[in-house]
Design an enzyme around this catalytic site. Structure first.
Site, PDB file in Angstrom:
ATOM      1  N   SER A 165      42.075  34.275  18.002  1.00 18.02           N
ATOM      2  CA  SER A 165      43.210  34.608  18.861  1.00 18.02           C
ATOM      3  C   SER A 165      43.400  36.112  18.886  1.00 18.02           C
ATOM      4  O   SER A 165      42.790  36.843  18.126  1.00 18.02           O
ATOM      5  CB  SER A 165      44.477  33.917  18.361  1.00 18.02           C
ATOM      6  OG  SER A 165      45.055  34.699  17.334  1.00 18.02           O
ATOM      7  N   LYS A 166      44.294  36.530  19.783  1.00 18.25           N
ATOM      8  CA  LYS A 166      44.517  37.959  20.019  1.00 18.25           C
ATOM      9  C   LYS A 166      44.818  38.739  18.760  1.00 18.25           C
ATOM     10  O   LYS A 166      44.508  39.906  18.664  1.00 18.25           O
ATOM     11  CB  LYS A 166      45.736  38.111  20.933  1.00 18.25           C
ATOM     12  CG  LYS A 166      45.451  37.875  22.379  1.00 18.25           C
ATOM     13  CD  LYS A 166      46.736  38.141  23.159  1.00 18.25           C
ATOM     14  CE  LYS A 166      46.792  37.218  24.351  1.00 18.25           C
ATOM     15  NZ  LYS A 166      48.104  36.902  24.808  1.00 18.25           N
ATOM     16  N   ARG A 167      45.504  38.092  17.827  1.00 16.09           N
ATOM     17  CA  ARG A 167      45.981  38.831  16.664  1.00 16.09           C
ATOM     18  C   ARG A 167      44.991  38.844  15.506  1.00 16.09           C
ATOM     19  O   ARG A 167      45.222  39.492  14.498  1.00 16.09           O
ATOM     20  CB  ARG A 167      47.325  38.261  16.208  1.00 16.09           C
ATOM     21  CG  ARG A 167      48.483  38.768  17.037  1.00 16.09           C
ATOM     22  CD  ARG A 167      49.731  37.976  16.806  1.00 16.09           C
ATOM     23  NE  ARG A 167      49.550  36.584  17.212  1.00 16.09           N
ATOM     24  CZ  ARG A 167      49.629  36.177  18.484  1.00 16.09           C
ATOM     25  NH1 ARG A 167      49.877  37.032  19.433  1.00 16.09           N
ATOM     26  NH2 ARG A 167      49.442  34.907  18.793  1.00 16.09           N
TER      27      ARG A 167
END
Ligand code: GLU
Length: 456
Positions: free
Chosen positions: A227-229
């Site tokens: 995911s993005k994080r």
């Protein structure tokens, strides 16, 4: 004869440039460069509510930093523009008119325009994922489109223009690939399930099919979806953390592609030369941040001295390392043997340029209990002070050897205290050249300071 290769990267500007999208862009870029073709950047910004200018700029600057110059697209121009979908409505209208006159669409009761799904098998030949055939009418387009499932679960015909006049992704995506004469659609595997619909649209528009190549997903090291994080997800993080773009490209290329031999370290030019779509792996890749760090270190060691200086500059300035110090080039050569990122560089060479060093308690603890530690340091100090030879790594070594002999210890027993005294650290670049760069006076002072700390 096949037409010249035209690939495209078609981001939707809704966030950062993510490592997965950067990989998609890179494979398109490399395939175009490898074949002497054209690499197009097209911005899929039809979703006005989710698109932002900041995201668009982050994507452009991420691609630029990675060195993926596009031949056609925003800023570059080209014969097939505009390259923002939000500016192409007139073109979409023309293609829709073509479908109208060939009887492939109708308006439904809600005012949406629907594409009649063919009642026959549609076949997708994918270079990576193989061949699949599906009857979309039978399955119902709903199977592929959660959004439609909610609204009109029973109608298999694909909405291509909403009642408010806006077009849906599948239609504009296909129209643009046709209109921009794209020959290879290389994109993430998450789009594979859409592809039969796209093929049906290509066929209805009587356009030749591009070659499809869907790239397997890239997962976290533990196999979870990235995911993005997650660490390593955003390209901006690499810039800030002192990665070289050549190393990041190298790393991203290997996330899902392997050359025929076991080689792993490639310059951007070598990637262009070696990259083949046939080398894309069929299984999901896993992100490995340690490997990325390792590759970056390898790229750092391969830079010529001028480039090394140039790339290090912002990181040196940030840590107040004087750029005009004549010892700086030698310091950079020394530290790069051990550095993994550009941000390791100022940390490693700071003791050369600072007036004094700080010694953390745990580092001090490594020598404080050692037998006769102040005697050893004093012996070393006196040998350094008494020598009349020029202060060079080659001349320092015999001084340490001689001190070790007269103190009746191994040379190694002197090296660690000497390193801690001179640098405040228990590890770092080669000690002898480091001592040379720090300078005799400072080394002597620092040994004295350390002795003072140890007797307290
Ligand atoms: N705009 C789509 C995305 O960002 C790209 C679709 C495609 O490459 O065909 O996922």
């Amino acid at each position: 004869m096949s037409s010249p290769v035209r690939t495209r990267f078609a981001p939707s500007p809704t966030g950062h440039l993510h490592v997965g999208s950067a990989r998609t862009a890179l494979y398109n870029y490399l395939h175009a460069r490898h074949t002497g073709g054209t690499f197009v950047l097209r911005v899929e910004d039809t979703d006005a509510a989710r698109n932002t200018e900041a995201s668009r700029d982050a994507i452009f600057s991420g691609l630029e930093w990675l060195g993926m110059d596009w031949d056609e697209g925003p800023k570059a121009g080209g014969d097939f523009g505009p390259y923002f979908q939000s500016e192409r409505n007139e073109i979409y209208g023309r293609y829709l008119a073509q479908l109208e006159s060939s009887g492939h669409v109708y308006e439904d009761d809600d005012g949406a325009v629907r594409f009649r799904m063919p009642d026959e098998n549609v076949t997708v030949n994918d270079l990576i994922c193989g061949t699949q055939s599906i009857n979309l009418k039978e399955q119902g387009s709903t199977r592929w489109d959660a959004e439609l499932k909610k609204d009109v679960p029973s109608n298999p015909d694909l909405v291509i223009r909403r009642a408010d006049g806006s077009y849906i992704f599948h239609f504009v995506n296909v129209v643009d690939d046709i209109d921009m004469k794209i020959t290879h659609v290389i994109r993430g595997e998450d789009h594979l399930s859409n592809t039969p619909k796209h093929v049906a649209l290509f066929e209805a528009l009587e356009a030749p099919l591009p070659t499809f190549a869907h790239i397997p997903l890239n997962l976290n090291a533990d196999g979870s979806k990235m995911s993005k994080r997650d660490q390593g997800a955003a390209i901006t993080d690499y810039i800030e953390q002192g990665f070289l773009s050549s190393a990041v490209c190298n790393y991203i290329a290997l996330l899902g592609w392997s050359p025929k031999d076991d080689e792993e370290i490639f310059s951007p030019e070598e990637l262009v030369e070696r990259f083949e779509l046939a080398g894309i792996n069929r299984s999901n890749s896993r992100f490995d941040f340690k490997k990325c760090l390792w590759l970056n270190g390898e790229h750092l060691r391969r830079l010529d001295p001028e480039t090394l200086m140039e790339k290090s500059k912002p990181f040196l300035i940030d840590q107040n390392i004087p750029l005009d110090d004549s010892r700086l080039p030698a310091a950079l050569q020394l530290i790069r043997e051990r550095a993994e990122t550009l941000s390791d560089i100022p940390k490693g060479i700071a003791p050369i340029f600072s007036d004094s060093v700080e010694i953390e308690q745990d580092v001090l603890g490594k020598i404080s209990g050692k037998e006769n530690i102040t005697g050893l340091l004093q012996g070393l100090h006196d040998a350094f002070a008494a020598s009349e030879n020029e202060w060079t790594a080659d001349n320092i070594k015999p001084l340490i050897v001689a001190s070790a002999e007269s103190l009746d210890v191994k040379m190694g027993a002197l090296m660690l205290p000497c390193r801690i005294a001179s640098t405040g650290k228990a590890g770092g670049p080669d000690l002898l050249p480091l001592l040379e760069l720090i300078g005799r006076e400072r080394v002597l002072d620092r040994i004295t300071v350390l002795m003072g700390k140890l007797v307290k």
